[in-house]
Motif scaffolding. Sequence first.
Motif, PDB file in Angstrom:
ATOM      1  N   UNK A  71       5.405 -13.019 -11.126  1.00 36.64           N
ATOM      2  CA  UNK A  71       4.439 -13.803 -11.956  1.00 36.64           C
ATOM      3  C   UNK A  71       2.380 -13.059 -12.012  1.00 36.64           C
ATOM      4  N   UNK A  72       2.823 -12.202 -10.969  1.00 41.59           N
ATOM      5  CA  UNK A  72       1.476 -11.310 -11.165  1.00 41.59           C
ATOM      6  C   UNK A  72       1.728 -10.453 -11.913  1.00 41.59           C
ATOM      7  N   UNK A  73       3.215 -10.233 -12.678  1.00 41.87           N
ATOM      8  CA  UNK A  73       3.631  -9.206 -14.142  1.00 41.87           C
ATOM      9  C   UNK A  73       2.652  -9.786 -15.342  1.00 41.87           C
ATOM     10  N   UNK A  74       2.303 -11.031 -15.548  1.00 38.51           N
ATOM     11  CA  UNK A  74       1.936 -12.131 -16.826  1.00 38.51           C
ATOM     12  C   UNK A  74       0.141 -11.191 -16.875  1.00 38.51           C
ATOM     13  N   UNK A  75       0.196 -10.746 -15.753  1.00 30.52           N
ATOM     14  CA  UNK A  75      -1.895 -10.249 -16.110  1.00 30.52           C
ATOM     15  C   UNK A  75      -1.739  -9.064 -15.796  1.00 30.52           C
ATOM     16  N   UNK A  76      -0.784  -7.947 -15.916  1.00 29.97           N
ATOM     17  CA  UNK A  76      -0.898  -6.921 -15.944  1.00 29.97           C
ATOM     18  C   UNK A  76       0.035  -6.164 -16.796  1.00 29.97           C
ATOM     19  N   UNK A  77      -0.252  -5.278 -17.312  1.00 28.16           N
ATOM     20  CA  UNK A  77       0.813  -4.147 -18.417  1.00 28.16           C
ATOM     21  C   UNK A  77       1.805  -3.503 -18.416  1.00 28.16           C
ATOM     22  N   UNK A  78       3.185  -3.893 -18.956  1.00 31.89           N
ATOM     23  CA  UNK A  78       4.515  -4.062 -18.815  1.00 31.89           C
ATOM     24  C   UNK A  78       4.693  -2.347 -18.164  1.00 31.89           C
ATOM     25  N   UNK A  79       4.139  -1.927 -18.366  1.00 31.27           N
ATOM     26  CA  UNK A  79       3.849   0.069 -17.709  1.00 31.27           C
ATOM     27  C   UNK A  79       4.114  -0.042 -16.071  1.00 31.27           C
ATOM     28  N   UNK A  80       3.664  -1.111 -15.749  1.00 29.94           N
ATOM     29  CA  UNK A  80       3.207  -1.600 -14.437  1.00 29.94           C
ATOM     30  C   UNK A  80       4.836  -2.163 -13.706  1.00 29.94           C
ATOM     31  N   UNK A  81       4.982  -1.395 -12.122  1.00 26.09           N
ATOM     32  CA  UNK A  81       5.760  -1.797 -11.572  1.00 26.09           C
ATOM     33  C   UNK A  81       6.085  -2.965 -10.740  1.00 26.09           C
ATOM     34  N   UNK A  82       6.481  -3.825 -10.497  1.00 21.60           N
ATOM     35  CA  UNK A  82       5.586  -5.237  -9.616  1.00 21.60           C
ATOM     36  C   UNK A  82       6.763  -6.452  -8.871  1.00 21.60           C
ATOM     37  N   UNK A  83       6.925  -6.315  -7.330  1.00 22.15           N
ATOM     38  CA  UNK A  83       7.474  -6.846  -6.688  1.00 22.15           C
ATOM     39  C   UNK A  83       6.889  -8.017  -5.972  1.00 22.15           C
ATOM     40  N   UNK A  84       7.336  -8.722  -5.717  1.00 22.11           N
ATOM     41  CA  UNK A  84       6.651  -9.922  -5.308  1.00 22.11           C
ATOM     42  C   UNK A  84       7.342 -10.253  -4.186  1.00 22.11           C
ATOM     43  N   UNK A  85       7.195 -11.488  -3.785  1.00 26.98           N
ATOM     44  CA  UNK A  85       8.343 -12.275  -2.644  1.00 26.98           C
ATOM     45  C   UNK A  85       7.063 -13.789  -2.357  1.00 26.98           C
ATOM     46  N   UNK A  86       7.744 -14.661  -2.584  1.00 26.99           N
ATOM     47  CA  UNK A  86       7.078 -15.743  -1.918  1.00 26.99           C
ATOM     48  C   UNK A  86       7.269 -16.542  -0.142  1.00 26.99           C
ATOM     49  N   UNK A  87       8.628 -15.310   0.281  1.00 28.50           N
ATOM     50  CA  UNK A  87       8.587 -15.811   1.753  1.00 28.50           C
ATOM     51  C   UNK A  87       8.176 -14.238   2.806  1.00 28.50           C
ATOM     52  N   UNK A  88       8.635 -14.861   3.785  1.00 25.75           N
ATOM     53  CA  UNK A  88       9.104 -13.636   4.760  1.00 25.75           C
ATOM     54  C   UNK A  88      10.683 -13.136   5.028  1.00 25.75           C
ATOM     55  N   UNK A  89      11.410 -12.143   3.978  1.00 21.76           N
ATOM     56  CA  UNK A  89      12.676 -12.349   4.457  1.00 21.76           C
ATOM     57  C   UNK A  89      12.999 -12.204   5.988  1.00 21.76           C
ATOM     58  N   UNK A  90      14.022 -12.559   6.408  1.00 22.32           N
ATOM     59  CA  UNK A  90      13.862 -12.671   7.676  1.00 22.32           C
ATOM     60  C   UNK A  90      15.079 -11.029   7.598  1.00 22.32           C
ATOM     61  N   UNK A  91      15.082 -10.676   8.849  1.00 21.17           N
ATOM     62  CA  UNK A  91      15.148  -9.471   9.841  1.00 21.17           C
ATOM     63  C   UNK A  91      14.751  -7.926   8.616  1.00 21.17           C
ATOM     64  N   UNK A  92      13.502  -8.044   7.959  1.00 19.53           N
ATOM     65  CA  UNK A  92      12.556  -7.312   8.082  1.00 19.53           C
ATOM     66  C   UNK A  92      12.069  -6.318   8.783  1.00 19.53           C
ATOM     67  N   UNK A  93      11.209  -5.442   9.158  1.00 17.98           N
ATOM     68  CA  UNK A  93      11.220  -4.395   9.980  1.00 17.98           C
ATOM     69  C   UNK A  93      10.578  -3.385   9.468  1.00 17.98           C
ATOM     70  N   UNK A  94       8.566  -3.291  10.188  1.00 15.47           N
ATOM     71  CA  UNK A  94       7.865  -1.803   9.171  1.00 15.47           C
ATOM     72  C   UNK A  94       9.131   0.142   9.897  1.00 15.47           C
ATOM     73  N   UNK A  95       9.044   0.411   8.705  1.00 12.39           N
ATOM     74  CA  UNK A  95       9.219   1.761   8.913  1.00 12.39           C
ATOM     75  C   UNK A  95       8.463   2.314   9.910  1.00 12.39           C
ATOM     76  N   UNK A  96       9.776   2.868  10.764  1.00 14.28           N
ATOM     77  CA  UNK A  96       9.260   3.359  12.030  1.00 14.28           C
ATOM     78  C   UNK A  96       7.964   4.327  12.082  1.00 14.28           C
ATOM     79  N   UNK A  97       7.627   4.780  10.979  1.00 14.01           N
ATOM     80  CA  UNK A  97       5.962   5.704  11.038  1.00 14.01           C
ATOM     81  C   UNK A  97       5.146   4.504  10.136  1.00 14.01           C
ATOM     82  N   UNK A  98       5.314   3.664  10.358  1.00 16.61           N
ATOM     83  CA  UNK A  98       4.111   2.495   9.678  1.00 16.61           C
ATOM     84  C   UNK A  98       4.460   1.518  10.654  1.00 16.61           C
ATOM     85  N   UNK A  99       5.316   1.564  11.893  1.00 12.37           N
ATOM     86  CA  UNK A  99       5.370   0.076  13.152  1.00 12.37           C
ATOM     87  C   UNK A  99       3.845   0.407  13.984  1.00 12.37           C
ATOM     88  N   UNK A 100       3.149   1.540  14.446  1.00 10.94           N
ATOM     89  CA  UNK A 100       1.687   2.528  14.525  1.00 10.94           C
ATOM     90  C   UNK A 100       0.824   1.071  14.704  1.00 10.94           C
TER      91      UNK A 100
END
Length: 220
Positions: free
Chosen positions: A1-30
Motif C-alpha cells: 500500500x505505502x509503495x503508492x506514495x514512494x519512489x520505485x527504488x524504495x524497497x517496501x514490506x508491509x503486514x496488516x496482521x502479526x503472523x503466527x510464529x514470529x520471534x525477535x532476532x536473538x540480538x533484538x530480544x533484550x
Amino acid sequence: MIEQILPPAVAVAESFTDPAGLTPHPEEEPLVAAAVEKRRREFTTVRHCARRALAELGVAPVPILTGTRGAPVWPAGIVGSMTHCDGYRGAVLGRVSAFATLGVDAEPHAPLPEGVLEAIALPSEQTRGAALAATHPGVCWDRLLFSAKESVYKAWFPLTRRWLDFSEADITVDPAGTFVARLLVPGPVLGGVPVTAFPGRFLVDGGLVLTAIAIPAVAG
C-alpha cells in the motif's frame, strides 16, 4: 500500500496482521524482554518487514537494533524507516546511493484525541486544517498532520542527529495527496546546500493514514 506514495527504488514490506510464529532476532530480544505482548508483536512484525525489505535490496538478514532516541540502526549503505499502528506494520528501505533519508508513518484514520491537535500544531496549521475540513470533510486532517509530522522527524533525525519539535516544522497539505514541511530551524546540509523543507506524499485508504518522505541522494 505505502509503495503508492514512494519512489520505485524504495524497497517496501508491509503486514496488516502479526503472523503466527514470529520471534525477535536473538540480538533484538533484550529490547523487548520486559514489553507487554502487544508491543512484542508490533516490534517483531515490523522488524520482520524490515528484513524482507533488506532482502529486496540483496542484503542478508540482520538484527535491527536501536540507537540514539530509539532510531533503528541499519546496515552500512542503507537508509530506512519503520512504522506500526493498529492493523499495520511497514518498513521502507533504500540505498544511500539513491536516498539521503526516508521517513514514513502510519496512523488509524480517526480524529486525534481531544487536546492533541493544539499540542502538536502551529496556529497556521490549525487554520489550514480547519479550511481543509470544511472543503474536504471525508479526511481526518488533524490525524494526517500528526502523521506528516512523525514522518518529518523520522526523515530529519538521521541527517541531523538532533531532536525536532512539533513546532519547528510548518506543514502545508495539498488535498491532492502531497504536503510540504517548511523547517523553522536550521536543517541539514546536503551537497553544500541547506535543506529548508521536506516534501512528502500521503494516502488515506483502508482505515489508515499513511505519510512518506523520500529525499534523494545528492549526485556525486
